[in-house]
Design an enzyme around this catalytic site. Sequence first.
Site, PDB file in Angstrom:
ATOM      1  N   HIS A 269       0.813  -1.215   0.000  1.00 50.03           N
ATOM      2  CA  HIS A 269       0.000   0.000   0.000  1.00 50.03           C
ATOM      3  C   HIS A 269       0.851   1.273   0.000  1.00 50.03           C
ATOM      4  O   HIS A 269       1.905   1.343   0.613  1.00 50.03           O
ATOM      5  CB  HIS A 269      -0.940   0.011   1.210  1.00 50.03           C
ATOM      6  CG  HIS A 269      -0.235   0.000   2.533  1.00 50.03           C
ATOM      7  ND1 HIS A 269       0.215   1.136   3.151  1.00 50.03           N
ATOM      8  CD2 HIS A 269       0.099  -1.026   3.348  1.00 50.03           C
ATOM      9  CE1 HIS A 269       0.797   0.831   4.289  1.00 50.03           C
ATOM     10  NE2 HIS A 269       0.741  -0.492   4.440  1.00 50.03           N
ATOM     11  N   ASN A 270       0.372   2.259  -0.741  1.00 48.33           N
ATOM     12  CA  ASN A 270       0.959   3.612  -0.787  1.00 48.33           C
ATOM     13  C   ASN A 270       2.356   3.668  -1.402  1.00 48.33           C
ATOM     14  O   ASN A 270       3.057   4.665  -1.270  1.00 48.33           O
ATOM     15  CB  ASN A 270       0.984   4.253   0.604  1.00 48.33           C
ATOM     16  CG  ASN A 270      -0.407   4.546   1.128  1.00 48.33           C
ATOM     17  OD1 ASN A 270      -1.002   3.706   1.808  1.00 48.33           O
ATOM     18  ND2 ASN A 270      -0.934   5.708   0.797  1.00 48.33           N
TER      19      ASN A 270
END
Length: 346
Positions: free
Chosen positions: A236-237
Amino acid sequence: MKLSELAERIGGEVSGDPEIEITGVGGLEDASPGEITLLRDNKMLEAAVSSDASAFIIPGDLKGRVHKPCIVSENPMLSFVKALEVFNPPTPDVRGVMEGAVIEEDVTLGEGVTIYPSAYISKGAKIGNRVTIFPGVFVGEDVEIGDDSVIYAGVVIRERVIIGNRVIIHPNAVIGADGFGYIPEGGHHHKIPQIGRVRIGDDVEIGANTTIDRATTGETVVGAGTKIDNLVQIAHNVKIGKNCIIVAQVGIAGSTKIGDNVTLAGQVGVSDHAEIESGTVVGAMSGVMGKLSRGVYLGAPARPHREFLRLQGLFGKLPELFKEIKNLRDELNRLKAKTEKGGKDV
């Protein structure tokens, strides 16, 4: 087509008979008469003598050294790839929405799409022109897929993911699954909601069984032109720049930032919140932590190439060094014992 015509289309000049007919492209050892093949360097000259190919694509330094007609190219490998494209063009096979595909309400379909049976397109999705979606694909709500993209069988694209133009996603990849985030609470792990999305740029290729997780908030991003091999995990991210190469079994932990034109070789592991500057190359099975300035790195933890090689050289000498240290320690103990005995030999 004639060799001269092919040379114009793939970039190069003819050496030898420009009128010979070329019917296809083959490998050096398996090419048939009528086909053209590649000679990358002089190491392949011996094999060229016995090749059945009718012509060769060669670099300039081999001109005049080959016994058959040639196309001389500044970039022979690229010319070879273009020749493959000339003789094996993609054949559009527009079938529309086939029986057995499920299309929910408020879905926007572009012109010339093909959606195979057992594909599921959720409400609010936008499918661009000339997109092909193979059987068993799941497209979540409000997903956007750009023009000329190909989504192979078994791919899962979760809600709100944005896919650019000319993207290729190979079988069983998962784009937009929840990021791996938990907060310890009372001896348990409390799940952190993952409400962000994934954005894939134009001309990206994603290998089979690769997973790209949605952001906790905001976006996980893969920049335009980046190529991702099979079995890669992107958390994620993560932000990946343009034109990167990510080889098989790489794992990139959350919130990492990777610049443009970065290469991560097979099985590289990147820790969370790491930063890798543009133009960096990280060798296979290396471990990346913290920030890497532009350069070539190897090892775990990843070290500059020259430093890694120097340390590897020292590592090979450790048994010998250990033996020398043991001998020195024994001698020191002997001298110490001699001193304690008043200078007499012991």
